[in-house]
Design a protein around this motif. Structure first.
Motif, short mmCIF file in Angstrom:
data_model
loop_
_atom_site.label_atom_id
_atom_site.label_comp_id
_atom_site.label_asym_id
_atom_site.label_seq_id
_atom_site.Cartn_x
_atom_site.Cartn_y
_atom_site.Cartn_z
N HIS C 5 49.19 53.23 -0.01
CA HIS C 5 49.16 53.50 1.40
C HIS C 5 50.30 54.35 1.76
N THR C 6 50.34 55.19 2.54
CA THR C 6 51.44 55.96 3.42
C THR C 6 51.51 55.86 4.58
N ASN C 8 53.92 56.56 8.15
CA ASN C 8 54.77 57.77 8.65
C ASN C 8 55.65 57.62 10.03
N GLN C 9 55.49 56.19 10.16
CA GLN C 9 56.22 56.08 11.81
C GLN C 9 57.34 55.17 11.75
N ILE C 33 56.75 57.65 4.22
CA ILE C 33 57.17 58.96 4.22
C ILE C 33 57.48 59.42 5.85
N GLU C 34 58.16 60.47 5.99
CA GLU C 34 58.72 60.88 7.38
C GLU C 34 59.49 59.94 8.14
N ASP C 60 62.64 62.62 2.46
CA ASP C 60 62.69 62.21 3.94
C ASP C 60 64.00 61.21 4.26
N ARG C 64 67.21 62.36 6.46
CA ARG C 64 67.66 61.45 7.96
C ARG C 64 68.98 60.67 7.75
N MET C 78 58.86 63.80 -5.04
CA MET C 78 57.44 64.52 -4.73
C MET C 78 56.47 64.18 -6.10
N PHE C 81 55.16 60.95 -6.14
CA PHE C 81 53.91 60.75 -5.13
C PHE C 81 52.83 61.20 -5.67
N VAL C 92 45.26 55.59 1.54
CA VAL C 92 45.02 55.42 2.91
C VAL C 92 46.45 55.72 3.87
N SER C 93 46.29 56.44 4.83
CA SER C 93 47.48 57.04 5.66
C SER C 93 47.43 56.28 6.88
N TRP C 94 48.26 55.73 7.19
CA TRP C 94 48.81 54.98 8.51
C TRP C 94 49.58 55.97 9.02
N PHE C 95 49.14 56.48 10.58
CA PHE C 95 50.14 57.02 11.22
C PHE C 95 49.69 57.08 12.77
#
Lengths: 121, 132, 95
Positions: C5-6, C8-9, C33-34, C60, C64, C78, C81, C92-95
């Motif tokens: 799962h990624t 990015n928030q 990420i991000e 990332d 920051r 990377m 990753f 699965v991307s969570w954004f």
């Protein structure tokens, strides 16, 4: 010809505030044309996509309800929603306009585990 | 392994396209195959050839072009999403009676079928998106 | 079948993390990420299940200003990753 994949389309977005709900349906219909096993999973604000009595013509938007109603014509019958999300919004499934399957968090994790590909919109 | 990368977010305002680009480079470095990069929703702006970045900043459109050039990568932009947002090639400009085009070279407009076909043919599909 | 799962928030989007964590199976991995890397800050990380397999992209986190504040073992490059993408059956991307 490859055997069909189990493609899960997932959305957490409310309708009309963004194009997510509509963009999700466009992918779903395309998956159906390619004869893939497609399922929809609506989480968080995504459950609001299925609320009955939408009248978006007043904001110059196309009605998603009619597109959602046609999903069964494309053999898209697997529409899952997060039961907690519905409860979070103080709604019950009788306020949705098409038949859905309510899932617990554990069932959602199993649905994801059993899918070949998950696309988020 | 065969990968497909999906990009949903526009450049400049969002980190997702640059994350996607780094991911593509890393998977190619590791010897994997990149079947396609599919740009959907505001991701279609990645193919705007008029993107004009300051010289000390990454021009993501150029970076995608260089990736495509170097590795023969298929860069596909969702045609319906692109037309709505005004990213047009010559064919679509003619169809919609516009006198300008702005789709960058190396990018191609095609339908969502290219996303689903990529899902069928790829071992891994990853989406890079943003809010909205 | 395991899933990478990624997310990015940033942690103010707590519902996103709740839905993500609720959807994890025991052998899944969560990769931040991000702006998702801010979840590594101790006060936020303490709210996540202790058993969760959690990683974050070094690029990332470094960008920051987080590298002095977070645990080194949680940070990946990377190429890792990509390894995680291969080792799990899907992403699965969570954004």
């Amino acid at each position: 010809m490859n055997s069909p994949k189990n493609i899960l389309l997932m959305s957490r977005r409310a309708p009309y505030g963004s194009s997510a709900a509509r963009d999700l349906l466009d992918i779903a219909l395309t998956c159906s044309v390619f004869e893939q096993n497609v399922a929809l999973l609506l989480l968080d604000d995504g459950v609001l996509q299925l609320l009955a009595n939408q009248d978006p013509q007043v904001i110059q938007q196309k009605n998603l309800n009619s597109l959602q109603s046609s999903l069964s014509l494309y053999d898209i019958e697997k529409i899952y929603i997060d039961a907690d999300a519905l409860e979070h919004h103080g709604l019950s499934h009788s306020e949705l306009h098409i038949p859905v399957t309510l899932l617990t968090k554990i069932e959602i994790s199993q649905l994801i585990a059993n899918s070949d590909i998950v696309l988020t919109v | 392994m065969i990968f497909t990368v999906v990009v949903h977010a526009s450049p400049c305002q969002n980190a997702a396209p640059e994350s996607a680009l780094r991911y593509c480079k890393a998977l190619l470095s590791a010897g994997h195959t990149l079947h396609r990069v599919f740009f959907y929703r505001d991701g279609v702006f990645n193919g705007n050839q008029l993107i004009s970045s300051p010289p000390d900043e990454l021009n993501i459109m150029r970076a995608w072009q260089e990736l495509a050039e170097e590795h023969s990568i298929d860069l596909v932009i969702c045609i319906a999403a692109a037309i709505r947002r005004g990213v047009l090639d010559a064919t679509e400009a003619t169809r919609y009676e516009r006198d300008q085009t702005n789709l960058a070279e190396k990018f191609n407009l095609s339908g969502l079928g290219q996303l689903v076909e990529a899902c069928i043919l790829s071992d891994r599909v990853i989406t890079f998106g943003g809010q909205g | 079948m395991t899933t990478l799962h990624t997310l990015n928030q940033a942690p103010s989007n707590v519902n996103l993390m709740q839905s993500c964590v609720g959807s994890l199976q025991p052998d899944d991995t969560l990769l931040l990420i991000e702006d998702g890397v801010y979840w590594l800050l101790n006060t936020h990380r303490a709210k996540l299940p202790a058993a969760l397999k959690i990683k974050a992209l070094r690029l990332d986190a470094q960008a920051r200003g987080l590298t002095p504040l977070v645990s080194e073992v949680d940070l990946i490059e990377m190429d890792e990753f990509i390894n995680l993408s291969v080792l799990h059956n899907k992403i699965v991307s969570w954004f």
